[in-house]
Design a protein around this motif. Structure first.
Motif, PDB file in Angstrom:
ATOM      1  N   ALA A  17      18.282  -5.635  77.543  1.00 27.57           N
ATOM      2  CA  ALA A  17      19.377  -5.516  78.748  1.00 27.57           C
ATOM      3  C   ALA A  17      18.742  -5.390  80.020  1.00 27.57           C
ATOM      4  N   THR A  18      17.931  -4.469  79.966  1.00 30.97           N
ATOM      5  CA  THR A  18      17.316  -4.439  81.602  1.00 30.97           C
ATOM      6  C   THR A  18      16.350  -5.560  81.813  1.00 30.97           C
ATOM      7  N   ARG A  19      15.902  -6.412  80.841  1.00 31.74           N
ATOM      8  CA  ARG A  19      15.018  -7.560  81.042  1.00 31.74           C
ATOM      9  C   ARG A  19      15.992  -8.863  81.546  1.00 31.74           C
ATOM     10  N   LEU A  20      17.293  -8.926  80.631  1.00 35.16           N
ATOM     11  CA  LEU A  20      18.096  -9.946  80.996  1.00 35.16           C
ATOM     12  C   LEU A  20      18.929  -9.703  82.211  1.00 35.16           C
ATOM     13  N   MET A  21      19.146  -8.403  82.786  1.00 35.72           N
ATOM     14  CA  MET A  21      19.719  -8.113  84.080  1.00 35.72           C
ATOM     15  C   MET A  21      18.717  -8.074  85.234  1.00 35.72           C
ATOM     16  N   LYS A  22      17.413  -8.281  84.911  1.00 35.61           N
ATOM     17  CA  LYS A  22      16.237  -8.212  85.824  1.00 35.61           C
ATOM     18  C   LYS A  22      16.337  -6.909  86.598  1.00 35.61           C
ATOM     19  N   LEU A  23      16.441  -5.631  85.842  1.00 30.98           N
ATOM     20  CA  LEU A  23      16.425  -4.179  86.286  1.00 30.98           C
ATOM     21  C   LEU A  23      14.974  -3.698  86.011  1.00 30.98           C
ATOM     22  N   GLU A  24      14.425  -3.294  86.860  1.00 30.22           N
ATOM     23  CA  GLU A  24      13.191  -2.902  86.775  1.00 30.22           C
ATOM     24  C   GLU A  24      13.218  -0.959  86.655  1.00 30.22           C
ATOM     25  N   THR A  25      13.016  -0.493  85.505  1.00 30.98           N
ATOM     26  CA  THR A  25      13.512   0.917  85.387  1.00 30.98           C
ATOM     27  C   THR A  25      12.236   1.556  84.416  1.00 30.98           C
ATOM     28  N   ASP A  26      12.104   2.828  84.505  1.00 29.02           N
ATOM     29  CA  ASP A  26      10.971   3.436  83.745  1.00 29.02           C
ATOM     30  C   ASP A  26      11.603   3.524  82.157  1.00 29.02           C
ATOM     31  N   VAL A  27      10.688   4.297  81.590  1.00 31.78           N
ATOM     32  CA  VAL A  27      10.962   4.153  79.986  1.00 31.78           C
ATOM     33  C   VAL A  27      12.196   5.009  79.703  1.00 31.78           C
ATOM     34  N   ILE A  28      12.280   6.211  80.237  1.00 32.47           N
ATOM     35  CA  ILE A  28      13.302   7.209  79.952  1.00 32.47           C
ATOM     36  C   ILE A  28      14.632   6.633  80.463  1.00 32.47           C
ATOM     37  N   THR A  29      14.733   5.890  81.431  1.00 30.14           N
ATOM     38  CA  THR A  29      16.167   5.376  81.981  1.00 30.14           C
ATOM     39  C   THR A  29      16.295   3.993  81.027  1.00 30.14           C
ATOM     40  N   THR A  30      15.431   3.352  80.787  1.00 30.67           N
ATOM     41  CA  THR A  30      15.593   2.153  79.910  1.00 30.67           C
ATOM     42  C   THR A  30      16.145   2.787  78.520  1.00 30.67           C
ATOM     43  N   MET A  31      15.637   3.825  77.943  1.00 29.64           N
ATOM     44  CA  MET A  31      16.264   4.428  76.764  1.00 29.64           C
ATOM     45  C   MET A  31      17.537   5.056  76.757  1.00 29.64           C
TER      46      MET A  31
END
Length: 79
Positions: A17-31
């Motif tokens: 989802a973060t890749r499809l929405m082009k959102l750069e986040t850290d691992v914890i936020t992505t999880m």
């Protein structure tokens, strides 16, 4: 076991989802995005999960995570 499965599926869904929405986040936020998205998607798409099994749950998790990213971008990030 269901909690571990939720974490694994949620993490994968958050990553996609973060890749499809082009959102750069850290691992914890992505999880976190993926896990909460999995909860949202699981509630919304319960029927799809019953019909298609874990694949439906994964689709619901990705869609829920994308909804969460959209809400974050719309209401939180602008402040």
């Amino acid at each position: 076991m269901p909690v571990l499965l939720l974490i694994i599926i949620g993490t994968a869904a958050g990553f996609i989802a973060t890749r499809l929405m082009k959102l750069e986040t850290d691992v914890i936020t992505t999880m976190a995005i993926g896990i909460f998205g999995a909860l949202i998607g699981g509630l919304i798409l319960r029927v799809l999960m019953v019909l298609t099994g874990w694949l439906g749950g994964f689709v619901g998790a990705v869609l829920g995570a994308m909804l969460l990213i959209w809400l974050y971008r719309t209401y939180v990030k602008k402040r």
